[in-house]
Write an enzyme that holds these catalytic residues in place. Structure first.
Site, short mmCIF file in Angstrom:
data_model
loop_
_atom_site.label_atom_id
_atom_site.label_comp_id
_atom_site.label_asym_id
_atom_site.label_seq_id
_atom_site.Cartn_x
_atom_site.Cartn_y
_atom_site.Cartn_z
N PRO A 1 0.83 -1.21 0.00
CG PRO A 1 0.00 -1.03 2.18
CD PRO A 1 0.76 -1.95 1.27
CG ASN B 1 7.49 -3.75 2.16
OD1 ASN B 1 7.32 -2.90 3.02
ND2 ASN B 1 7.53 -3.45 0.89
N GLY B 2 10.48 -4.00 1.39
CA GLY B 2 11.41 -2.90 1.59
C GLY B 2 12.49 -2.84 0.53
CG ASP B 3 15.08 -0.01 0.17
OD1 ASP B 3 14.14 0.80 0.13
OD2 ASP B 3 16.17 0.22 0.71
CB CYS C 1 -1.66 3.23 15.83
SG CYS C 1 -2.02 4.42 14.54
C1 LIG Z 1 4.20 7.50 -0.34
C2 LIG Z 1 4.10 6.29 0.55
C3 LIG Z 1 2.87 5.93 1.05
C4 LIG Z 1 2.75 4.81 1.88
N1 LIG Z 1 1.52 4.44 2.34
C5 LIG Z 1 1.38 3.36 3.14
C6 LIG Z 1 0.10 2.96 3.60
O1 LIG Z 1 -0.94 3.54 3.28
N2 LIG Z 1 0.04 1.87 4.42
C7 LIG Z 1 1.17 1.15 4.77
O2 LIG Z 1 1.06 0.17 5.51
N3 LIG Z 1 2.38 1.50 4.31
C8 LIG Z 1 2.50 2.58 3.49
N4 LIG Z 1 3.74 2.90 3.01
C9 LIG Z 1 4.88 1.99 3.23
C10 LIG Z 1 5.00 1.01 2.07
O3 LIG Z 1 3.87 0.14 1.99
C11 LIG Z 1 6.25 0.13 2.17
O4 LIG Z 1 6.20 -0.59 3.38
C12 LIG Z 1 7.53 0.95 2.13
O5 LIG Z 1 7.46 1.96 1.13
C13 LIG Z 1 8.76 0.06 1.84
O6 LIG Z 1 8.58 -0.68 0.67
P1 LIG Z 1 9.16 -0.21 -0.78
O7 LIG Z 1 10.61 0.10 -0.59
O8 LIG Z 1 8.91 -1.40 -1.66
O9 LIG Z 1 8.39 1.02 -1.18
C14 LIG Z 1 3.89 4.03 2.21
C15 LIG Z 1 5.13 4.41 1.69
C16 LIG Z 1 5.25 5.52 0.87
C17 LIG Z 1 6.61 5.88 0.33
#
Ligand SMILES: Cc1cc2nc3c(=O)[nH]c(=O)nc-3n(C[C@H](O)[C@H](O)[C@H](O)COP(=O)(O)O)c2cc1C
Length: 367
Positions: free
Chosen positions: A16, A202-204, A101
Site C-alpha cells: 500500500p 518488504n522494503g527497497d 499505531c
Molecule cells: C508515499 C508512501 C505511502 C505509503 N503508504 C502506506 C500505507 O498507506 N500503508 C502502509 O502500511 N504503508 C505505506 N507505506 C509503506 C509502504 O507500503 C512500504 O512498506 C515501504 O514503502 C517500503 O517498501 P518499498 O521500498 O517497496 O516502497 C507508504 C510508503 C510511501 C513511500
C-alpha cells in the site's frame, strides 16, 4: 501461496502506498502480470462506517481488480470489525491491518508488562475481526521502534495466535524512516518467530535480483513491492520470470514505458475524471520519467497539465527534445542512460547510505 482460505497465483504483492495505489495503478500492474493480490491505500475504518465519500473513493474497484485487499487503520475494535464486515459484504478478498499505531505504542514503552498489555489489546482487536469474518485478515508492520526495540517477532507471534493469516514486514525500524538499509536478518527473525503463517518481506525491492535475495536470505513466503513498482510496473512479471527461469529480462525501453504511462493516465481519467485525474497524474508521471534518461523538459511541464491533450503535447515536445541524447540506433547514448537500480541491501554499506530510493511527499513518518 495461500493466505488462510485465499489461494493466490503469485507470491508477489503490491504494497500500500497512500495516494498512489488507487484503482488505476492497481489495474496497470495487474495488466502487466506477475501479481495477484494487490492492496488499497490505507483507509480509516471510522470514515468507511460514516460513508465518507473520500474513503469510498479509496476502495473503488472493478471486476478486473481482483483479488483485492483493503488496508484498514483504526484503534476502536468495534469500528475495525464493522468496517471489515462491510468490506467483506462488498466482495473484498482480504483485510490488511495497518499496525503503525499499535507498534508505535508497543515500542515506546520499551517492552516489559506495558508492552504485554499493548500486545494483548492489539491481539484482542484482531481476534474480534477474525471471528466476525470469513475472509483472511493480515497485518502490516515495521521491525520495531529502533534497533534496540525489534518488536516485530513478538507482535507477529501474538497476531498469529489471534488468527491473522499472514504478516507483511517492512524490514526497517520506525527510527530509520526510509533511510539506511533494509534489515534482512530482521525479517528472518519474524519468519522464525511465527509457527505456520506466511511472512511477506518488504522494503527497497527494485529489481528481480533483490526480490530473489529477499526470498533466499529471509525464508519469507512472499515479497511485497511498493516504490519499486513505480519505477518498474513490470517488476512483478520480470521477478517471476527470473525466479522460474534464472533469466533476467531487460528493463522495458522508452516506447514501452511511454505506452504504459499513457495507459495509466487514461485509467486515471476514467476513474477520477479528466481534470482531477490529470492533476493527480502530475505526481505520477515523474516516477515513469525517472527511467527516461535526461528529463528536465518533461518534468518541468508535466506538473502543469490539466487535460489529456495538454499531456500529449508535453510528451510530443519532450520526444523531440530527447532526440539530442540518442545515438544512430535510436537508443540513449551510454552516458545518458540512467544508472542501474540497486536495492539498499544489495550494495556495499557506504553506498547504501547515500543512494536511497526517493520518498514522495506526504505523512510517510507513520508508515
Ligand atoms: C508515499 C508512501 C505511502 C505509503 N503508504 C502506506 C500505507 O498507506 N500503508 C502502509 O502500511 N504503508 C505505506 N507505506 C509503506 C509502504 O507500503 C512500504 O512498506 C515501504 O514503502 C517500503 O517498501 P518499498 O521500498 O517497496 O516502497 C507508504 C510508503 C510511501 C513511500
Amino acid at each position: 501461496m495461500r493466505l488462510g482460505s485465499l489461494e493466490l497465483k503469485s507470491d508477489l504483492f503490491l504494497s500500500p502506498l497512500a495516494g498512489y495505489t488507487n484503482l488505476p495503478f492497481r489495474l496497470v500492474v495487474r495488466e502487466l502480470g506477475g501479481i495477484d493480490l494487490a492492496t488499497t491505500d490505507l483507509v480509516n475504518a471510522r470514515s468507511l462506517l460514516e460513508r465518507n465519500p473520500k474513503a469510498f473513493k479509496l476502495i473503488e474497484t472493478n471486476a478486473a481488480d481482483r483479488p483485492l485487499a483493503v488496508q484498514l487503520f483504526g484503534s476502536v475494535p468495534e469500528e475495525m470489525r464493522d468496517a471489515a464486515v462491510f468490506l467483506q459484504e462488498q466482495g473484498v478478498s482480504a483485510i490488511d491491518i495497518n499496525m503503525g499505531c499499535p507498534v508505535r505504542k508497543v515500542c515506546r514503552v520499551g517492552g516489559g508488562s506495558a508492552m504485554r498489555t499493548e500486545l494483548d489489546r492489539t491481539a484482542e482487536l484482531v481476534q474480534g475481526m477474525v471471528n466476525a469474518l470469513k475472509i483472511p485478515v493480515t497485518a502490516k508492520m515495521r521491525l520495531g521502534w529502533d534497533d534496540q526495540n525489534l518488536t516485530a517477532p513478538d507482535l507477529a507471534r501474538a497476531l498469529e495466535g489471534a488468527g491473522v493469516a499472514a504478516v507483511f514486514v517492512h524490514g526497517r525500524t520506525r527510527e530509520q524512516g526510509f533511510g539506511g538499509t533494509v534489515n534482512l536478518a530482521g525479517i528472518r527473525a519474524v519468519v522464525e518467530a511465527v509457527r505456520s503463517i506466511p511472512v511477506i518481506g518488504n522494503g527497497d525491492v527494485t529489481t528481480p535480483e533483490a526480490a530473489a535475495k529477499m526470498f533466499n536470505e529471509t525464508g519469507c513466503a512472499g515479497v511485497s513491492i511498493g516504490r519499486g513498482a513505480f519505477y518498474d510496473p513490470w517488476i512483478f512479471r520480470r521477478t517471476r520470470h527470473y525466479r522460474t527461469s534464472g533469466e533476467l529480462l531487460a528493463e522495458p525501453g522508452f516506447d514501452e514505458r511511454v505506452r504504459i504511462m499513457c495507459r495509466h493516465l487514461d485509467l486515471m481519467i476514467d476513474v477520477f475524471g479528466e481534470e482531477h485525474g490529470c492533476r493527480m497524474f502530475r505526481k505520477v508521471a515523474p516516477w515513469y520519467s525517472r527511467r527516461f534518461g535526461p528529463v528536465n523538459e518533461f518534468n518541468k511541464k508535466v506538473v502543469t497539465i490539466s487535460s489529456r491533450a495538454e499531456f500529449l503535447e508535453v510528451l510530443e515536445r519532450y520526444r523531440t527534445w530527447r532526440e539530442q541524447f540518442l545515438g544512430p540506433d535510436g537508443q540513449l547514448l551510454p552516458k545518458f542512460q540512467p544508472a542501474p537500480m540497486v536495492a539498499s541491501f544489495m550494495r556495499e554499506p557506504a553506498v547504501a547510505s547515500r543512494d536511497t530510493i526517493p520518498v514522495p511527499k506526504g505523512p510517510v513518518d507513520v508508515w
